[in-house]
Design a protein around this motif. Sequence first.
Motif, PDB file in Angstrom:
ATOM      1  N   GLN A  63     -23.505 -25.158 -30.548  1.00  0.00           N
ATOM      2  CA  GLN A  63     -24.784 -24.960 -29.854  1.00  0.00           C
ATOM      3  C   GLN A  63     -25.439 -26.313 -29.671  1.00  0.00           C
ATOM      4  O   GLN A  63     -25.712 -27.025 -30.628  1.00  0.00           O
ATOM      5  CB  GLN A  63     -25.694 -24.039 -30.664  1.00  0.00           C
ATOM      6  CG  GLN A  63     -27.047 -23.800 -29.977  1.00  0.00           C
ATOM      7  CD  GLN A  63     -27.934 -22.866 -30.757  1.00  0.00           C
ATOM      8  OE1 GLN A  63     -27.593 -21.700 -30.939  1.00  0.00           O
ATOM      9  NE2 GLN A  63     -29.056 -23.363 -31.231  1.00  0.00           N
ATOM     10  N   SER A  69     -32.623 -26.246 -21.912  1.00  0.00           N
ATOM     11  CA  SER A  69     -31.286 -26.813 -21.691  1.00  0.00           C
ATOM     12  C   SER A  69     -30.302 -26.439 -22.798  1.00  0.00           C
ATOM     13  O   SER A  69     -29.197 -26.962 -22.851  1.00  0.00           O
ATOM     14  CB  SER A  69     -31.367 -28.346 -21.580  1.00  0.00           C
ATOM     15  OG  SER A  69     -31.719 -28.917 -22.821  1.00  0.00           O
ATOM     16  N   GLN A  71     -27.399 -24.746 -24.725  1.00  0.00           N
ATOM     17  CA  GLN A  71     -26.148 -24.099 -24.333  1.00  0.00           C
ATOM     18  C   GLN A  71     -25.269 -23.914 -25.558  1.00  0.00           C
ATOM     19  O   GLN A  71     -25.401 -24.640 -26.543  1.00  0.00           O
ATOM     20  CB  GLN A  71     -25.396 -24.947 -23.293  1.00  0.00           C
ATOM     21  CG  GLN A  71     -26.113 -25.115 -21.975  1.00  0.00           C
ATOM     22  CD  GLN A  71     -25.306 -25.957 -20.995  1.00  0.00           C
ATOM     23  OE1 GLN A  71     -24.112 -26.123 -21.145  1.00  0.00           O
ATOM     24  NE2 GLN A  71     -25.975 -26.488 -19.983  1.00  0.00           N
ATOM     25  N   TRP A  73     -21.206 -23.753 -26.482  1.00  0.00           N
ATOM     26  CA  TRP A  73     -19.864 -23.996 -25.953  1.00  0.00           C
ATOM     27  C   TRP A  73     -18.809 -23.428 -26.897  1.00  0.00           C
ATOM     28  O   TRP A  73     -18.992 -23.380 -28.116  1.00  0.00           O
ATOM     29  CB  TRP A  73     -19.609 -25.497 -25.776  1.00  0.00           C
ATOM     30  CG  TRP A  73     -20.537 -26.162 -24.801  1.00  0.00           C
ATOM     31  CD1 TRP A  73     -21.348 -25.570 -23.885  1.00  0.00           C
ATOM     32  CD2 TRP A  73     -20.747 -27.571 -24.659  1.00  0.00           C
ATOM     33  NE1 TRP A  73     -22.039 -26.510 -23.163  1.00  0.00           N
ATOM     34  CE2 TRP A  73     -21.700 -27.753 -23.610  1.00  0.00           C
ATOM     35  CE3 TRP A  73     -20.239 -28.704 -25.287  1.00  0.00           C
ATOM     36  CZ2 TRP A  73     -22.133 -29.003 -23.207  1.00  0.00           C
ATOM     37  CZ3 TRP A  73     -20.664 -29.953 -24.883  1.00  0.00           C
ATOM     38  CH2 TRP A  73     -21.599 -30.108 -23.851  1.00  0.00           C
ATOM     39  N   ASP A 278     -22.583 -17.589 -26.812  1.00  0.00           N
ATOM     40  CA  ASP A 278     -24.004 -17.539 -27.187  1.00  0.00           C
ATOM     41  C   ASP A 278     -24.421 -16.182 -27.736  1.00  0.00           C
ATOM     42  O   ASP A 278     -25.604 -15.950 -28.025  1.00  0.00           O
ATOM     43  CB  ASP A 278     -24.898 -17.916 -25.997  1.00  0.00           C
ATOM     44  CG  ASP A 278     -24.775 -16.925 -24.838  1.00  0.00           C
ATOM     45  OD1 ASP A 278     -23.995 -15.949 -24.953  1.00  0.00           O
ATOM     46  OD2 ASP A 278     -25.444 -17.127 -23.815  1.00  0.00           O
ATOM     47  N   THR A 507     -20.201 -30.647 -18.518  1.00  0.00           N
ATOM     48  CA  THR A 507     -21.572 -30.875 -18.980  1.00  0.00           C
ATOM     49  C   THR A 507     -21.606 -32.123 -19.850  1.00  0.00           C
ATOM     50  O   THR A 507     -20.646 -32.424 -20.565  1.00  0.00           O
ATOM     51  CB  THR A 507     -22.073 -29.675 -19.811  1.00  0.00           C
ATOM     52  OG1 THR A 507     -21.819 -28.462 -19.109  1.00  0.00           O
ATOM     53  CG2 THR A 507     -23.565 -29.775 -20.093  1.00  0.00           C
ATOM     54  N   GLN A 600     -25.821 -16.660 -14.496  1.00  0.00           N
ATOM     55  CA  GLN A 600     -26.431 -17.827 -15.141  1.00  0.00           C
ATOM     56  C   GLN A 600     -27.550 -18.378 -14.265  1.00  0.00           C
ATOM     57  O   GLN A 600     -27.455 -18.383 -13.038  1.00  0.00           O
ATOM     58  CB  GLN A 600     -25.384 -18.928 -15.344  1.00  0.00           C
ATOM     59  CG  GLN A 600     -24.218 -18.512 -16.223  1.00  0.00           C
ATOM     60  CD  GLN A 600     -23.093 -19.544 -16.177  1.00  0.00           C
ATOM     61  OE1 GLN A 600     -21.953 -19.229 -15.871  1.00  0.00           O
ATOM     62  NE2 GLN A 600     -23.425 -20.783 -16.470  1.00  0.00           N
ATOM     63  N   GLU A 603     -28.929 -24.633 -13.500  1.00  0.00           N
ATOM     64  CA  GLU A 603     -29.153 -25.641 -14.541  1.00  0.00           C
ATOM     65  C   GLU A 603     -29.194 -27.038 -13.923  1.00  0.00           C
ATOM     66  O   GLU A 603     -28.858 -27.222 -12.742  1.00  0.00           O
ATOM     67  CB  GLU A 603     -28.040 -25.532 -15.593  1.00  0.00           C
ATOM     68  CG  GLU A 603     -28.079 -24.208 -16.352  1.00  0.00           C
ATOM     69  CD  GLU A 603     -26.882 -23.995 -17.262  1.00  0.00           C
ATOM     70  OE1 GLU A 603     -25.861 -24.720 -17.107  1.00  0.00           O
ATOM     71  OE2 GLU A 603     -26.952 -23.106 -18.126  1.00  0.00           O
TER      72      GLU A 603
END
Length: 790
Positions: A63, A69, A71, A73, A278, A507, A600, A603
Amino acid sequence: MIKNYFKTAWRNLLNNKFYSAINIVGLTVGLTVGLLILLWVNDELGFDRFNTKAGQLYRVNAQLGTGSSKQVWSGAPAPIAVVALKEVPGVQNAARIVGNYSYTVFKYGDKLLNEDYGKLALVDPSFFKIFDFKLIKGNVNNPFPNDKSVIVTETTAKRYFGDADPIGKVILGDNKDNYVVNGVLADFPGNSSINYDILFSINLQKSSYSGKDYWKSMDSDWGNYYAETYLQLQPGTSITEVGDKLTRIHVRQQAGIKYSDGHFLLQPLTQIHLYAPDGSSSAMQTVKIFAIVAILILLIAGINYINLSTARAMLRSKEVSVRKIIGAARAQLFIQFIMETVLFFFISLILAFGLIAVLMPFYNDISAKQMHFNLLNGDVWKVVGFTVFITLIASSIYPALLLSSFKPINALKGKLSLGVGNAVFRKVLVVCQFVFSIGLIIGTLIINRQLDYIQSKELGYDKSFVFSVPMRDMQSHYVAAKGELLNQPGILGVTTADNSIVSQGSTTSDTEWDGKEKDRSFLIHPMGIDEGFIPLFKLKFASGVNFTGAKADSAHFILNETAVRDAGIKNPVGKRFKLHQTNGIIIGVVKDFHFASLKQKIEPFIFNYQPSTWQIFVKTTGKDAPKAIKAVQTIWSRYNPNFPFDYTFLDQTYDKLYKSDERTGTLFSVFAMIAIMISCLGLFGLATYTAQVRVKEIGIRKVLGATVTNITAMLSKDFIMLVVLAIVIATPIAWYAMNKWLQVFVYRATIEWWIFALAGLTAILIALITISFQSIRAALANPVKSLRSE
């Protein structure tokens, strides 16, 4: 005794062929669909559970970021596996999986075969010990004798080597590297979250580090989150404590990282398929919805049986009374009627098994599954047992109690009345049937509306008739190839980018700008493009200008509106911005566009200038697409003579984002139609029975001057009122359920009133057609025949 029960039940079934047929068809269709759905649900819930250590296996998720912002992964830094084994109590074993994107084509002899993107992976040797993936050939203790060893699946081995022994065979990757096959792995199960075709040694990843870069080696690279890491924990180990311990180690190992920048979370292997990193549960929601749909369809089929059985109770009252007078106890009669239900279910179940066997290949195609209906499989019988038990219990007890409760004297005198309660109960069941059916119709309409919304949603760019091609050796000749392609008929534009605008996944948090807070963690999606990218995709500027192709563009950046807003940069054009090691300035801001699924939110995004990347995008028209593809292939093959040409239209890539939702929509539509069909089958039976018991009343009314329309309206009115009541009940329930389903999508269609009106009118129309057929037939009958016996 049991034999006698079944003989009597069989005789009764044959004596009432019409009602028996309706019951058997309704139960057969209900059981077939219920079983198919529950087999799908069981398959979804069973993902990865074939692993004997599944309860001890966890994936390490990361995390990152804070606030808007933030996220989560599914990848982690590669050293996590190493330090977890050394420093974290309770960790028994660890294995890493790293996607291998270095090769796409392999050659063996004269065969040149493409491997699907994402189907090659580098793994630790421990991979074969913590997971139950069977190594048919090879050494599980030393799967990769050297860095040039590979392990292939059975299907892959068959594609390359036919029936020959694969061990020791050499395959050539992308015309540059030879690999020796040192093992054959049984194909990954269809219900496995991990699925690859060729496995390589993780040492290949280790050797990619030169020792001269910022990160000296793989086991010291704490800044890149590319390794899918699995830990085997001792039973009873706290996953929260393990995650906290790994986070503290990371903070200690990487300079500049703070505990607040993010932390590691452990996700059970058995949850990976149905829950996102998540914790969001859109896939699990779908499973729950389908489980409910299965139960509803089974209930609808059961209600049909109950309704027809209780409705015809009057016709069997004298039979029951005679049995009681000659000595039959109520318990014996109860068992007799239970046996009749069991016989109906047995026949329906046999027919359902046959239908499932026929439909399973088509069902697998629609659902993208590899399910097998094997009656020797214990899991199949668990589903069958649950389905039959629930439906049989629901369908048999009340009719058996009712039929065995008649008083003989009243029945034989013809004074038997089943009372208001029984009629009301039957009406309640009809209403329940149509509540379920109308709910499914509403659900179908809303799902299809959302899918249409996705297809027609303005994404902020134009992806129509654009296809991508990996350049390979053409990359070093991009400028010349681009110029040549632009002169070809049917080609409207050519550009290059290092990622796809449809599903950009990269990212980074390695950014800096004037005014950035010291402890601010900011995640942004970077993408390298040339000066032709923004015009080709028709992205719109909010302010500033595009890249020009000048050398100075290497220090220029273009951000999206969300990036500017989240970073808090006022009047961004001309402001300093740093991405990785490049210090530059912002020259433009593009309006927000959707570069990922509509599930989503948009972003932060940043474009940096790259005059040439690994892939090329070509825009054409629908009419000229074949010519454009042929032109690209001709030029591409000149630079890549030893590789097969491959291309992908962006529309196809976009559609793949919603494949599972489209499958859900298709299945939901099919199930809704079946639910309505079963409900109408029961309604047809009840309408037939009603006309049968009111035949003399209909005859008298006709003699007194009633028209066919009058009689049809009289017989249909009560049933239509029940359907209307079902619409009133189903509407708020369906609205609530589908509103929750839509919450999965950040961008979604609105639920309009006309959806409920359309579903209601559809149900009324179908019910009216079903009832009217039998009502008109009764109304047209000759009244003399029905009154002759009076």
